[in-house]
Write an enzyme that holds these catalytic residues in place. Structure first.
Site, PDB file in Angstrom:
ATOM      1  N   CYS A   1       0.725  -0.964  -0.208  1.00  0.00           N
ATOM      2  CA  CYS A   1      -0.246   0.014   0.266  1.00  0.00           C
ATOM      3  C   CYS A   1       1.126   0.981   0.095  1.00  0.00           C
ATOM      4  CB  CYS A   1      -0.549   0.012   1.388  1.00  0.00           C
ATOM      5  SG  CYS A   1      -1.870   1.772   1.130  1.00  0.00           S
TER       6      CYS A   1
ATOM      7  N   ILE B   1      -1.920  -5.753  -9.974  1.00  0.00           N
ATOM      8  CA  ILE B   1      -0.917  -4.737  -9.500  1.00  0.00           C
ATOM      9  C   ILE B   1      -1.596  -3.991  -7.617  1.00  0.00           C
ATOM     10  CG2 ILE B   1       1.268  -4.563 -10.598  1.00  0.00           C
ATOM     11  CD1 ILE B   1      -0.604  -1.595 -11.711  1.00  0.00           C
TER      12      ILE B   1
END
Lengths: 265, 305
Positions: free
Chosen positions: B129, B191
């Site tokens: 993240c 992704i």
């Protein structure tokens, strides 16, 4: 398609009562009664507020000073800029010529005033009940009095103006004596929960503004989902029919905070 | 009749479209809602061990080309996750991929062990993240050594299959994929969002997102996601959840041809509503019918000759 805030000038600020100011913004986003917009103060935060008026040229928002964001907003002056995006969610709907009753608690008077103005002009007859803790917290009274086809009823908890007690008692009385086609409510959830039950018992359709902690406004972040349906209230609401509201397991019971934790009402 | 069933890490999915982590997914009922809309499976929002605050608003902005978000992974912690995800699992409507996140390697092990107690079908390890501070996600997915260490730690603490969510913001994603495969990962999710990027309001003279920067997703990143999946498919033997910019059934098929077994759908909810799952399933079936494809699994990796 753009959900990026636009910066707009504040054209006018009016003090409505001891807590609430109405801000006129130099933009129309063609908002409808019951819909909301996100207002942005850079480097502070962005919060959802229901549209109090949109005449195709300017928009109005009636906002109470209750937290850090609204306190900062209250410091703004005419000519200052804020960001805005929206409108989001589903608003109220009505049929022309019906006999309607509106139940507003506290700030709920603002979106319902916007609705009453449109519905009154469309030939609806409206019993408009405004409730607040006391007289100095009543909102929009003078404006509502001037509306076409609208009968104003006032209730205050302390009896400083109008009926002494909860506005829901006034609603009960009206439902006993008049033939009402549709009920509309916006205000504290405990009050709206009672309206939902009353409308169901009397078999009268109702529209209810369900407020949850909203971040994005367009059904992505998931923070405003209701239990029961699992759907985001920013998209399926905030205004829902009583039929839809009765499927919600959280309504009248609990909210969720910004991390998704249940918080009892 | 077109068969859209796929098997992924030993789990049966009625179709390959899964809700990507971070979109909706805050509650059990919200996950069930997404399944009702047509998803073959769902990924939860990333679960932290303890309560984790997100960023102030605006957290998400979007237009027709892209979405930029810095929600900041808000979560109420492990007990709330057990309640909500447990509720979803009990109803048994579709497989659950439980996404987990942590700031330290050892915490990844702890949260993996705790979440495994409610027995989701798959664990997804979010090491990528871009919206948490630098000491968090970013370094893990950006270094072969750090990424592998997290995988080894999690594998020690759970028997569930694990999929590792990778960042596109590296010079060679296939290298990272190989490293996590060697460390014991059962699958790859690729992704995560691209960037981070920044949008500026020139009238306000300030970045729009409160976090200033945010991860880029949506239609603009689809070619990057497809290429990443293509590269990973060539490099590893483990299956892939291909995520990034998929809006339609045809996009999903492209992602599968690049090498994905499952296809993550997230930002598309902004463009087409949660109904995107049912719509894309219909579009996939139409394409398969026209092309004479009977089992969707036939097309996985089809562009690799």
């Amino acid at each position: 398609m753009s959900d990026i805030p636009k910066s707009v000038k504040i054209l006018d600020i009016v003090q409505e009562n001891s807590l609430v100011k109405t801000y006129t913004l130099d933009i129309s986003l063609h908002g409808k009664p019951g819909q909301f917009c996100n207002i942005w103060i850079p480097r502070l935060n962005e919060k959802p507020f229901s549209v109090a008026d949109d005449d195709g040229k300017v928009m109005k928002f009636s906002i109470a000073e209750i937290g850090p964001f609204t306190q900062e907003l209250a410091k703004k002056k005419v000519g200052d800029k804020v960001g805005i995006r929206g409108p989001y969610g589903k608003g109220f709907e009505y049929k022309k010529g019906e006999h309607l009753v509106f139940l507003a608690g506290g700030y709920g008077a603002a979106p319902l005033y916007f609705l009453a103005r449109q519905a009154g002009e469309d030939g609806c007859e409206i019993e408009f009940i405004v409730g607040a803790r006391s007289e100095n917290l009543l909102l929009y009274i003078d404006k509502i009095k001037k509306l076409k086809n609208v009968h104003l009823h006032i209730a205050t908890d302390d009896g400083s103006k109008g009926y002494r007690g909860y506005n829901i008692e006034v609603l009960k009385e009206i439902l006993l004596n008049k033939k009402i086609d549709h009920i509309y409510t916006c205000g504290p959830e405990i009050m709206m929960k009672k309206v939902s039950e009353m409308a169901f018992e009397k078999n009268i359709p109702a529209q209810i503004s369900v407020e949850r902690y909203m971040k994005c406004g367009f059904g992505i972040c998931g923070n405003c989902v209701n239990d029961g349906t699992g759907a985001p209230s920013c998209k399926k609401g905030p205004v829902m029919s009583n039929e839809e509201v009765r499927k919600l397991k959280d309504f009248g019971q609990y909210h969720r905070d910004e991390e998704g934790m249940k918080v009892k009402l | 009749m077109v068969n859209l069933n796929v098997k992924f890490c030993g789990v049966d999915f009625k179709n390959p479209l899964v809700l990507a982590s971070g979109i909706l997914g805050v509650t059990g009922d919200s996950l069930r809602y997404v399944v009702q809309c047509g998803a073959g499976g769902v990924t939860s929002k990333s679960v932290w061990l303890k309560r984790h605050k997100g960023h102030p608003n605006p957290v998400i902005i979007a237009n027709e080309y892209y979405m930029l978000n810095a929600v900041g992974l808000p979560d109420a912690g492990i007990e709330k996750a057990k309640d909500e995800l447990g509720k979803f699992l009990k109803e048994g409507s579709a497989p659950l991929i439980a996404s987990i996140v942590a700031g330290k390697q050892s915490d990844f092990g702890d949260v993996a062990e705790e979440v495994s107690k409610i027995n989701p079908h798959i664990l997804e390890i979010n090491i990528s993240c871009p919206n948490v501070d630098d000491e968090f996600g970013k370094p893990f997915a950006c270094s072969t050594i750090d990424a592998a260490k997290v995988v080894e730690e999690v594998k020690k603490r759970t028997k569930l299959p694990i999929s590792v969510k990778l960042s596109p913001n590296v010079s060679n994603i296939a290298e990272i994929a190989k490293a996590v495969e060697s460390a014991g990962a059962d699958a790859i999710t690729a992704i995560n969002t691209v960037g981070p990027g920044m949008e500026i309001d020139i009238d306000m003279r300030t970045p729009v997102l409160a976090n200033r920067v945010g991860g880029l997703s949506g239609p603009a990143i689809k070619p990057l996601a497809i290429k990443a999946v293509f590269d990973i498919y060539k490099a590893v033997k483990i299956p892939i959840i291909g995520t990034g910019g998929v809006l339609t059934g045809r996009d999903a098929i492209a992602m599968m041809m690049a090498g994905a077994t499952l296809v993550g759908i997230g930002t598309a909810v902004y463009y087409r509503g949660a109904e995107v799952f049912g719509l894309a399933v219909k579009e996939m079936k139409e394409w398969c019918k026209n092309e004479g494809v009977k089992n969707i699994e036939e097309i996985i990796g089809a562009v690799h000759l």
